[in-house]
Design a protein around this motif. Structure first.
Motif, short mmCIF file in Angstrom:
data_model
loop_
_atom_site.label_atom_id
_atom_site.label_comp_id
_atom_site.label_asym_id
_atom_site.label_seq_id
_atom_site.Cartn_x
_atom_site.Cartn_y
_atom_site.Cartn_z
N ALA A 1 27.09 -11.47 10.26
CA ALA A 1 28.41 -10.63 9.81
C ALA A 1 28.43 -10.81 8.33
O ALA A 1 28.44 -11.93 7.90
CB ALA A 1 29.66 -11.40 10.49
N ILE A 2 28.55 -9.76 7.53
CA ILE A 2 28.63 -9.62 6.20
C ILE A 2 30.23 -9.42 5.91
O ILE A 2 30.68 -8.30 5.98
CB ILE A 2 27.74 -8.85 5.53
CG1 ILE A 2 26.55 -9.11 5.65
CG2 ILE A 2 28.03 -8.69 4.18
CD1 ILE A 2 25.24 -7.93 5.23
N PHE A 3 30.88 -10.47 5.25
CA PHE A 3 32.15 -10.22 4.86
C PHE A 3 32.40 -9.77 3.34
O PHE A 3 31.59 -10.32 2.64
CB PHE A 3 32.87 -11.67 4.73
CG PHE A 3 33.20 -12.23 5.93
CD1 PHE A 3 34.62 -12.08 6.69
CD2 PHE A 3 32.27 -12.79 6.78
CE1 PHE A 3 35.05 -12.52 7.95
CE2 PHE A 3 32.52 -13.49 8.12
CZ PHE A 3 33.92 -13.04 8.67
N HIS A 4 33.22 -8.50 3.06
CA HIS A 4 32.86 -7.88 1.71
C HIS A 4 34.42 -8.46 1.11
O HIS A 4 35.40 -8.23 1.55
CB HIS A 4 32.80 -6.42 1.82
CG HIS A 4 31.71 -5.89 2.47
ND1 HIS A 4 31.45 -5.81 3.79
CD2 HIS A 4 30.65 -5.39 1.77
CE1 HIS A 4 30.12 -5.27 3.99
NE2 HIS A 4 29.58 -5.00 2.81
N PHE A 5 34.17 -8.94 -0.17
CA PHE A 5 35.38 -9.62 -0.77
C PHE A 5 35.87 -8.61 -1.88
O PHE A 5 36.66 -8.85 -2.65
CB PHE A 5 35.23 -10.84 -1.33
CG PHE A 5 34.77 -11.88 -0.12
CD1 PHE A 5 35.45 -11.74 0.97
CD2 PHE A 5 33.86 -13.02 -0.43
CE1 PHE A 5 35.20 -12.82 2.31
CE2 PHE A 5 33.66 -13.88 0.91
CZ PHE A 5 34.44 -13.66 2.00
N ASP A 6 34.75 -7.39 -2.24
CA ASP A 6 35.22 -6.59 -3.10
C ASP A 6 34.78 -5.29 -2.67
O ASP A 6 33.90 -5.39 -1.67
CB ASP A 6 34.91 -6.89 -4.61
CG ASP A 6 33.63 -7.47 -4.75
OD1 ASP A 6 32.53 -7.13 -4.07
OD2 ASP A 6 33.44 -8.43 -5.60
N ASP A 7 35.06 -4.34 -3.14
CA ASP A 7 34.57 -2.95 -2.75
C ASP A 7 32.84 -2.81 -2.93
O ASP A 7 32.52 -3.41 -4.08
CB ASP A 7 35.04 -1.85 -3.52
CG ASP A 7 36.55 -1.65 -3.12
OD1 ASP A 7 37.27 -2.17 -1.98
OD2 ASP A 7 37.36 -0.81 -3.57
N ALA A 8 32.31 -2.34 -1.92
CA ALA A 8 30.72 -2.12 -2.24
C ALA A 8 30.54 -0.80 -1.86
O ALA A 8 30.14 -0.25 -0.83
CB ALA A 8 30.05 -3.30 -1.08
N THR B 1 29.68 -11.13 -1.52
CA THR B 1 29.88 -11.00 0.01
C THR B 1 29.48 -12.51 0.51
O THR B 1 28.84 -13.25 -0.40
CB THR B 1 28.73 -10.07 0.50
OG1 THR B 1 27.45 -10.48 0.30
CG2 THR B 1 29.14 -8.63 0.51
N ILE B 2 29.74 -12.70 1.75
CA ILE B 2 29.34 -13.88 2.51
C ILE B 2 28.64 -13.60 3.68
O ILE B 2 29.26 -12.59 4.47
CB ILE B 2 30.15 -14.87 2.74
CG1 ILE B 2 30.54 -15.98 1.47
CG2 ILE B 2 29.81 -15.93 3.79
CD1 ILE B 2 31.72 -16.89 1.59
N LEU B 3 27.47 -13.98 4.11
CA LEU B 3 26.95 -13.52 5.30
C LEU B 3 26.87 -14.77 6.20
O LEU B 3 26.77 -15.84 6.04
CB LEU B 3 25.45 -13.17 4.95
CG LEU B 3 24.51 -12.91 6.28
CD1 LEU B 3 23.37 -11.73 5.91
CD2 LEU B 3 23.82 -14.19 6.84
#
Length: 255
Positions: free
Chosen positions: A138-145, A216-218
């Motif tokens: 699961a890749i959490f996006h903390f800014d727009d990608a 991101t955090i994976l």
């Protein structure tokens, strides 16, 4: 209640992008946690995790880099809370097909502006194979990608191919000529979105050419009843239950 369409897509295509799992404010707070952590750790060690295969490929200039850290939950309680957030674990359980969600490992990735390193196309499975292939990222996006930030790209349905032969050693990747990054389906995301995919799903990402970092955090999770094929890629947090229970818990393994 998890939307069945997400479950159906995950099973059929091997991935699903869930929009707005986190609010914009939550994503912004976690982005700050990531960059603060990177600043603290970079004073003590080199955090660049660019693959040698990426540097050797035409697609990567020699000065690209990506900041990286394992086991983020041991550096900030904000990440520990994120790992057990029911908004995440309910989805993970639905995709795994079990109420029991076990942590394998976490990683933070920050692709710096204008030179954030790419990742060649690959499956995660060769790095830490499991008998039943339940492993999921699961890749959490903390800014727009967006595309120009080097967003993740996937090959839909590739999880059905089984484990493929990879090139390299340690940083395994699929042959560049057969699996160019540009041919894969881009997954542009917004801050707060989470991309889930099976560890057999072929994926990679391009260079961040924008003027902003991609943060991101994976999180890799598994069914606790899916044993590792080989003991490798072990980490401090491995085995932590994020939801449910470990049916195979052995008190002899507890210190």
């Amino acid at each position: 209640m998890v939307d069945q369409k997400y479950v159906d897509q995950y099973r059929e295509e091997g991935y699903v992008l869930v929009p707005s799992l986190l609010s914009k404010d939550e994503a912004a707070d976690l982005r700050r946690e990531c960059h603060d952590l990177a600043e603290r750790l970079s004073r003590k060690a080199n955090m660049d995790a660019t693959w040698g295969a990426a540097r050797a490929a035409v697609m990567a200039a020699a000065d690209t880099k990506v900041l990286h850290c394992h086991n983020v939950q041991f550096y900030s309680a904000a990440f520990t809370r994120l790992l057990s957030d029911p908004r995440f674990t309910d989805l993970a359980a639905a995709f795994l097909g079990t109420p029991n969600v076990q942590l394998h490992h976490t990683k933070m990735f920050i692709k710096p502006p204008e030179k954030g390193s790419p990742f060649p196309m690959h499956q995660d499975a060769p790095f830490f194979p499991h008998d039943k292939h339940s492993m999921m990222a699961a890749i959490f996006h903390f800014d727009d990608a967006p595309l120009e930030k080097g967003c993740v790209r996937v090959v839909p349905g590739s999880h059905k191919l089984g484990m493929l032969e990879h090139d390299g050693e340690g940083s395994w990747h699929l042959p560049f000529e057969k699996y160019p990054i540009e041919s894969a389906t881009p997954m542009p995301a917004k801050a707060g979105d989470v991309l889930f995919f099976n560890y057999l799903t072929i994926h990679g990402s391009g260079i961040n050419t924008s003027n902003e970092a991609r943060t991101t955090i994976l999180v890799q999770v598994r069914d606790p009843e899916d044993p590792p094929t080989i003991q490798t890629h072990e980490s401090r947090g491995q085995g932590m239950m994020l939801a449910g229970v470990d049916p195979n818990a052995d008190p002899r393994g507890v210190s």
